[in-house]
Design a protein around this motif. Structure first.
Motif, PDB file in Angstrom:
ATOM      1  N   VAL A   1       0.864  -1.201   0.110  1.00  0.00           N
ATOM      2  CA  VAL A   1      -0.183   0.026  -0.043  1.00  0.00           C
ATOM      3  C   VAL A   1       1.081   1.218   0.002  1.00  0.00           C
ATOM      4  O   VAL A   1       0.397   2.387  -0.659  1.00  0.00           O
ATOM      5  N   PRO A   2       1.914   1.496   0.661  1.00  0.00           N
ATOM      6  CA  PRO A   2       2.902   2.525   0.837  1.00  0.00           C
ATOM      7  C   PRO A   2       3.337   2.808  -0.623  1.00  0.00           C
ATOM      8  O   PRO A   2       3.700   4.179  -0.937  1.00  0.00           O
ATOM      9  N   PHE A   3       3.424   1.947  -1.597  1.00  0.00           N
ATOM     10  CA  PHE A   3       4.003   2.297  -2.915  1.00  0.00           C
ATOM     11  C   PHE A   3       2.720   2.616  -3.835  1.00  0.00           C
ATOM     12  O   PHE A   3       3.133   3.023  -5.122  1.00  0.00           O
ATOM     13  N   THR A   4       1.650   2.767  -3.340  1.00  0.00           N
ATOM     14  CA  THR A   4       0.366   3.162  -4.400  1.00  0.00           C
ATOM     15  C   THR A   4       0.076   4.700  -4.069  1.00  0.00           C
ATOM     16  O   THR A   4       0.758   5.491  -3.103  1.00  0.00           O
ATOM     17  N   ASN A   5      -0.723   5.242  -5.021  1.00  0.00           N
ATOM     18  CA  ASN A   5      -0.947   6.871  -4.647  1.00  0.00           C
ATOM     19  C   ASN A   5      -2.112   6.835  -3.417  1.00  0.00           C
ATOM     20  O   ASN A   5      -2.540   5.855  -3.015  1.00  0.00           O
ATOM     21  N   ARG A   6      -2.276   8.200  -3.211  1.00  0.00           N
ATOM     22  CA  ARG A   6      -3.056   8.500  -1.875  1.00  0.00           C
ATOM     23  C   ARG A   6      -4.421   7.907  -2.120  1.00  0.00           C
ATOM     24  O   ARG A   6      -5.020   7.732  -0.993  1.00  0.00           O
ATOM     25  N   ARG A   7      -5.028   7.968  -3.224  1.00  0.00           N
ATOM     26  CA  ARG A   7      -6.528   7.564  -3.349  1.00  0.00           C
ATOM     27  C   ARG A   7      -6.732   5.986  -3.113  1.00  0.00           C
ATOM     28  O   ARG A   7      -7.540   5.524  -2.163  1.00  0.00           O
ATOM     29  N   LYS A   8      -5.481   5.358  -3.372  1.00  0.00           N
ATOM     30  CA  LYS A   8      -5.681   3.789  -3.311  1.00  0.00           C
ATOM     31  C   LYS A   8      -5.588   3.585  -1.807  1.00  0.00           C
ATOM     32  O   LYS A   8      -6.162   2.906  -1.216  1.00  0.00           O
ATOM     33  N   GLN A   9      -4.524   4.522  -1.279  1.00  0.00           N
ATOM     34  CA  GLN A   9      -4.239   4.178   0.449  1.00  0.00           C
ATOM     35  C   GLN A   9      -5.406   4.494   0.985  1.00  0.00           C
ATOM     36  O   GLN A   9      -5.625   3.855   1.834  1.00  0.00           O
ATOM     37  N   ILE A  10      -6.217   5.431   0.680  1.00  0.00           N
ATOM     38  CA  ILE A  10      -7.544   5.672   1.462  1.00  0.00           C
ATOM     39  C   ILE A  10      -8.497   4.702   1.429  1.00  0.00           C
ATOM     40  O   ILE A  10      -8.977   4.149   2.342  1.00  0.00           O
ATOM     41  N   PHE A  11      -8.715   4.232   0.081  1.00  0.00           N
ATOM     42  CA  PHE A  11      -9.344   2.978  -0.257  1.00  0.00           C
ATOM     43  C   PHE A  11      -9.257   1.710   0.674  1.00  0.00           C
ATOM     44  O   PHE A  11     -10.208   1.171   1.219  1.00  0.00           O
ATOM     45  N   ILE A  12      -8.044   1.635   0.698  1.00  0.00           N
ATOM     46  CA  ILE A  12      -7.632   0.325   1.633  1.00  0.00           C
ATOM     47  C   ILE A  12      -7.728   0.354   3.145  1.00  0.00           C
ATOM     48  O   ILE A  12      -7.975  -0.306   3.791  1.00  0.00           O
ATOM     49  N   ILE A  13      -7.327   1.815   3.649  1.00  0.00           N
ATOM     50  CA  ILE A  13      -7.442   2.278   5.055  1.00  0.00           C
ATOM     51  C   ILE A  13      -9.087   2.178   5.410  1.00  0.00           C
ATOM     52  O   ILE A  13      -9.248   1.559   6.234  1.00  0.00           O
ATOM     53  N   ILE A  14      -9.917   2.605   4.427  1.00  0.00           N
ATOM     54  CA  ILE A  14     -11.288   2.348   4.674  1.00  0.00           C
ATOM     55  C   ILE A  14     -11.757   1.247   4.664  1.00  0.00           C
ATOM     56  O   ILE A  14     -12.509   0.713   5.632  1.00  0.00           O
ATOM     57  N   SER A  15     -11.225   0.189   3.783  1.00  0.00           N
ATOM     58  CA  SER A  15     -11.566  -1.275   3.830  1.00  0.00           C
ATOM     59  C   SER A  15     -11.062  -2.082   5.030  1.00  0.00           C
ATOM     60  O   SER A  15     -11.951  -2.545   5.686  1.00  0.00           O
ATOM     61  N   ALA A  16     -10.006  -1.623   5.602  1.00  0.00           N
ATOM     62  CA  ALA A  16      -9.332  -2.074   6.951  1.00  0.00           C
ATOM     63  C   ALA A  16     -10.436  -1.759   8.229  1.00  0.00           C
ATOM     64  O   ALA A  16     -10.803  -2.588   8.880  1.00  0.00           O
ATOM     65  N   PHE A  17     -10.514  -0.397   8.214  1.00  0.00           N
ATOM     66  CA  PHE A  17     -11.425   0.001   8.947  1.00  0.00           C
ATOM     67  C   PHE A  17     -12.905  -0.552   9.098  1.00  0.00           C
ATOM     68  O   PHE A  17     -13.566  -1.023  10.030  1.00  0.00           O
ATOM     69  N   LEU A  18     -13.481  -0.874   7.821  1.00  0.00           N
ATOM     70  CA  LEU A  18     -14.803  -1.534   7.789  1.00  0.00           C
ATOM     71  C   LEU A  18     -14.711  -2.899   8.090  1.00  0.00           C
ATOM     72  O   LEU A  18     -15.539  -3.587   8.691  1.00  0.00           O
ATOM     73  N   THR A  19     -13.451  -3.535   7.845  1.00  0.00           N
ATOM     74  CA  THR A  19     -13.286  -5.204   8.125  1.00  0.00           C
ATOM     75  C   THR A  19     -13.424  -5.046   9.692  1.00  0.00           C
ATOM     76  O   THR A  19     -14.220  -5.942  10.107  1.00  0.00           O
ATOM     77  N   ILE A  20     -12.702  -4.490  10.387  1.00  0.00           N
ATOM     78  CA  ILE A  20     -12.708  -4.271  11.949  1.00  0.00           C
ATOM     79  C   ILE A  20     -13.935  -4.131  12.329  1.00  0.00           C
ATOM     80  O   ILE A  20     -14.706  -4.705  13.472  1.00  0.00           O
ATOM     81  N   TRP A  21     -14.904  -3.229  11.707  1.00  0.00           N
ATOM     82  CA  TRP A  21     -16.043  -2.851  12.341  1.00  0.00           C
ATOM     83  C   TRP A  21     -16.958  -3.954  12.247  1.00  0.00           C
ATOM     84  O   TRP A  21     -17.839  -4.235  13.055  1.00  0.00           O
ATOM     85  N   TYR A  22     -16.949  -4.678  10.920  1.00  0.00           N
ATOM     86  CA  TYR A  22     -18.167  -5.539  10.735  1.00  0.00           C
ATOM     87  C   TYR A  22     -17.917  -6.888  11.726  1.00  0.00           C
ATOM     88  O   TYR A  22     -18.654  -7.747  11.837  1.00  0.00           O
ATOM     89  N   LEU A  23     -16.581  -7.023  12.127  1.00  0.00           N
ATOM     90  CA  LEU A  23     -16.198  -8.219  12.922  1.00  0.00           C
ATOM     91  C   LEU A  23     -17.015  -8.082  14.321  1.00  0.00           C
ATOM     92  O   LEU A  23     -17.241  -9.131  14.857  1.00  0.00           O
ATOM     93  N   GLY A  24     -17.211  -6.821  14.737  1.00  0.00           N
ATOM     94  CA  GLY A  24     -17.820  -6.426  15.765  1.00  0.00           C
ATOM     95  C   GLY A  24     -19.527  -6.954  15.718  1.00  0.00           C
ATOM     96  O   GLY A  24     -20.184  -6.918  16.625  1.00  0.00           O
TER      97      GLY A  24
END
Length: 311
Positions: free
Chosen positions: A232-255
């Motif tokens: 992810v650090p080697f991609t541009n800002r938009r892709k980084q934001i998409f993956i960060i949001i995906s990670a947040f939603l993943t932890i959220w739905y595990l709840g």
């Protein structure tokens, strides 16, 4: 074994120091953090933009310290760093060690084979990977027989468009009486890797290959996002934001796992749905980039034809 034979090594190491389960878990967690920090060191060698790796690691911390996926992800990154330094033999051996834990890094072999022109050596790595598979063929048949996960990209689409139920099988929840059409797996993967242009780095291309595989797979466990974080650090800002949001939603739905995955009840089901849309969006961004490149090429070509020099 659900995983290849090499997966035993990181699990056995803490066992050498204790018989107590609580202490074993603590040692395994520390061991996983050491591997994560080694990945951070590798990234800092290549880019100063290492914050997405840290941030996503913090978001996925409960999964990161419990699973083997961070070991495979960091070994794969290490292999690519060595590959970029033209240390092909060590790179191939490190990649092979990653494949002995989980098979997915084998997806990078065709690209590395083409990129390095070290055909004989990387073909031998591929042959060794197949030998590992033959040692424990159950690990392959186990995954081939699994049903569609309700949190996979195709599974979430199926869940919100058709009445569905889940059952517990193959150590996970899966949709009852469901199968993924072959066209989905083939098309999604091919569409993803078709955006591998020469201008992208080896880390970006690895990101595309792995993300395309995740999107096209019928299985999508939360720890699969760990496969992406070293790149992810080697991609541009938009892709980084998409993956960060995906990670947040993943932890959220595990709840809300019981409601979103087991019962498939709304509105909890929409959490993995939205997560998957962001992951698909990370691929669509490549399409957008490709369109912009092609448009710029047309402009440059037209101006060149009329003898106008680009500023």
């Amino acid at each position: 074994l659900e995983y290849p034979i090499g997966s035993l090594i990181p699990m056995i190491l803490p066992r050498l120091f204790t018989d107590n389960f609580s202490l074993y878990s603590l040692i395994f967690h520390v061991q996983s953090l050491v591997v994560f920090l080694f990945g951070l060191w590798l990234i800092k060698k290549k880019t100063t933009n290492y914050w997405p790796y840290i941030f996503i690691g913090i978001l996925l911390f409960p999964v990161l310290v419990e699973r083997l996926d961070i070991y495979v992800a960091v070994l794969t990154l290490w292999s690519l760093v060595l590959f970029e330094e033209k240390r092909y033999k060590i790179s191939g051996l490190i990649l092979l060690s990653a494949i002995t834990i989980k098979f997915y890094p084998i997806l990078l072999l065709p690209y590395l084979l083409w990129k390095s022109r070290k055909y004989l050596f990387f073909l031998s790595v591929a042959a060794a990977s197949m030998l590992i598979l033959l040692i424990n063929p159950y690990s392959l048949t186990f995954h081939l027989q699994r049903g569609v996960h309700p949190e996979s990209v195709y599974g979430t689409f199926l869940s919100i468009t058709h009445p569905a139920k889940t059952e517990y099988a193959f150590n996970a929840r899966q949709l009852v009486d469901s199968s993924m059409p072959r066209w989905w797996m083939g098309t999604a993967f091919l569409v993803g890797i078709s955006f591998m242009r020469r201008r992208y780095t080896i880390y970006e291309k690895s990101f595309i290959i792995i993300l395309s595989f995740i999107i096209s797979s019928k299985v999508f466990s939360p720890q699969y996002l760990l496969w992406l974080i070293p790149f992810v650090p080697f991609t541009n800002r938009r892709k980084q934001i998409f993956i960060i949001i995906s990670a947040f939603l993943t932890i959220w739905y595990l709840g809300f796992y019981e409601e979103s995955i087991v019962k498939l009840s709304l509105p909890y089901l929409y959490i993995p749905v939205i997560r998957n849309l962001f992951l698909v969006g990370a691929i669509i961004v490549w399409v957008d980039n490709l369109y912009l490149i092609q448009n710029r090429w047309v402009v440059v070509s037209s101006r060149t034809c009329f003898g106008i020099q680009m500023l």
